[in-house]
Design an enzyme around this catalytic site. Structure first.
Site, PDB file in Angstrom:
ATOM      1  CE1 TYR A 173       1.127  -0.088   4.418  1.00  0.00           C
ATOM      2  CE2 TYR A 173       0.170   2.092   4.207  1.00  0.00           C
ATOM      3  CZ  TYR A 173       0.942   1.194   4.900  1.00  0.00           C
ATOM      4  OH  TYR A 173       1.556   1.587   6.063  1.00  0.00           O
ATOM      5  CE  LYS A 231       3.441   3.457   3.242  1.00  0.00           C
ATOM      6  NZ  LYS A 231       3.448   3.393   4.687  1.00  0.00           N
ATOM      7  CD  GLU A 249      10.193   2.774  10.130  1.00  0.00           C
ATOM      8  OE1 GLU A 249       9.965   3.758   9.425  1.00  0.00           O
ATOM      9  OE2 GLU A 249      10.003   1.607   9.741  1.00  0.00           O
ATOM     10  CG  LEU A 272       8.351   3.109   4.491  1.00  0.00           C
ATOM     11  CD1 LEU A 272       8.033   1.808   3.757  1.00  0.00           C
ATOM     12  CD2 LEU A 272       7.098   3.922   4.715  1.00  0.00           C
TER      13      LEU A 272
HETATM   14  N1  PDD Z   1       2.926   5.694   7.127  1.00  0.00           N
HETATM   15  N2  PDD Z   1       7.632   4.683   8.613  1.00  0.00           N
HETATM   16  C1  PDD Z   1       6.537   3.907   8.629  1.00  0.00           C
HETATM   17  C2  PDD Z   1       6.592   2.595   9.327  1.00  0.00           C
HETATM   18  C3  PDD Z   1       5.361   4.356   7.992  1.00  0.00           C
HETATM   19  O1  PDD Z   1       4.271   3.569   7.989  1.00  0.00           O
HETATM   20  C4  PDD Z   1       5.345   5.626   7.352  1.00  0.00           C
HETATM   21  C5  PDD Z   1       4.135   6.136   6.621  1.00  0.00           C
HETATM   22  C6  PDD Z   1       6.516   6.406   7.375  1.00  0.00           C
HETATM   23  C7  PDD Z   1       6.596   7.752   6.714  1.00  0.00           C
HETATM   24  O2  PDD Z   1       6.576   7.649   5.303  1.00  0.00           O
HETATM   25  P1  PDD Z   1       6.087   8.860   4.379  1.00  0.00           P
HETATM   26  O3  PDD Z   1       6.898  10.051   4.746  1.00  0.00           O
HETATM   27  O4  PDD Z   1       6.402   8.378   2.993  1.00  0.00           O
HETATM   28  O5  PDD Z   1       4.638   9.058   4.648  1.00  0.00           O
HETATM   29  C8  PDD Z   1       7.639   5.887   8.006  1.00  0.00           C
HETATM   30  C9  PDD Z   1       1.725   6.037   6.414  1.00  0.00           C
HETATM   31  C10 PDD Z   1       1.384   7.489   6.517  1.00  0.00           C
HETATM   32  C11 PDD Z   1       0.602   5.113   6.852  1.00  0.00           C
HETATM   33  O6  PDD Z   1       0.887   3.947   7.111  1.00  0.00           O
HETATM   34  O7  PDD Z   1      -0.545   5.557   6.893  1.00  0.00           O
END
Ligand code: PDD
Length: 283
Positions: A33, A144, A176, A200
């Site tokens: 996703y 993801k 993270e 991620l």
């Molecule tokens: N989450 N780390 C993890 C584990 C994440 O699930 C996310 C994003 C990020 C930040 O990634 P980005 O800057 O590309 O949004 C880091 C999304 C928002 C979610 O799962 O809804």
């Protein structure tokens, strides 16, 4: 409409959208996703998200053949059907709809699910509290996938303890957060865990690093420990909807607050970068 969904060609109000029980996303979480910002009905950094989706699809060996242009058109249509000017659009691709056998089914096509709803940006001036938890996720956190149980449990524990996020660590080394990246300011440099299999590679993280380099702020992509995080000048959380949120309490201990000038400079740089990019073309 407030919230709109799409599944394999059909649009519907999100609350009415139905998907088949035999979608492998339902019983195996066999899919990937992305979550992307849509403001004023324009996407932010969509190509970066689509590149990451491509990487996740390749890892899971899901042969999703829809062209990028067609996919973008579907995503745009969903966003356009939602009234709100501030949305988070979610989309997932699952392997197939088929009887439950673990190995890949033959001949079945991947499924595309999309939905979007109003999600305001988190306030970058509000000090945040986080908890700390062991990172119990699998080995490929750079992918993801739909399997988010450790993140779901961590987010709930954080909520129960009055916090907005959980910082994950492996043997005392910070990775993270449950759904965001953690950045640290120390001695005028921006530190963050390297983009390896333990995190991620956040699109927002990438933009912060790029902007820091442009501003001649040293960038250190090297693992740091919890002890170092407690001693940081500033800690901040980044994700698509969290554009550098300042952390001021971790496990009940005061943290950060030692370089708010640099923190604000980075937040402002990100804001104007995002505004400029949206004003020029969107995406
Ligand atoms: N989450 N780390 C993890 C584990 C994440 O699930 C996310 C994003 C990020 C930040 O990634 P980005 O800057 O590309 O949004 C880091 C999304 C928002 C979610 O799962 O809804």
């Amino acid at each position: 409409m407030d919230a709109v969904g799409y599944y394999n060609g059909e649009f519907a109000p999100l609350a009415e959208l139905k998907i088949p029980a035999l979608d492998r996303g339902v019983y195996f979480g066999d899919g990937v996703y992305e979550a992307v910002r849509v403001d004023q009905h324009r996407f932010f950094a969509l190509d970066e998200h689509l590149d990451r989706l491509q990487n996740s699809l390749a890892f899971l060996r899901i042969p999703f053949s829809m062209s990028r242009e067609t996919l973008k058109a579907v995503l745009q249509e969903v966003a356009d059907r939602v009234d709100s000017a501030h949305q988070q659009l979610y989309f997932q691709v699952t392997r197939a709809t088929a009887a439950r056998t673990h190995s890949f089914p033959e001949g079945a096509e991947p499924n595309l699910l999309v939905f979007s709803r109003e999600v305001p940006f988190a306030d970058v001036n509000e000090p945040r509290k986080v908890i700390v938890l062991p990172d119990i996720r699998w080995k490929y956190c750079n992918i993801k996938t739909l399997n988010l149980i450790p993140a779901v449990l961590a987010a709930q524990t954080a909520k129960e303890r009055g916090c907005c996020e959980a910082v994950f660590h492996r043997d005392g080394v910070v990775t993270e957060c449950s759904s965001s990246n953690l950045l640290m300011l120390k001695g005028g440099a921006l530190h963050t865990a390297p983009a390896d299999e333990h995190i991620l590679p956040g699109v927002t993280r990438g933009h912060f690093l790029m902007l820091a380099r442009q501003m001649n702020i040293p960038v250190v992509e090297r693992a740091f420990t919890l002890e170092q995080a407690y001693g940081a000048d500033e800690l901040m959380i980044t994700s698509t909807s969290a554009r550098g949120l300042p952390v001021r309490e971790m496990e009940g201990r005061a943290v950060g607050g030692g370089d708010s000038a640099l923190l604000k400079k980075l937040q402002a740089a990100y804001q104007s970068y995002a505004d400029d990019r949206m004003a020029s073309a969107g995406e």
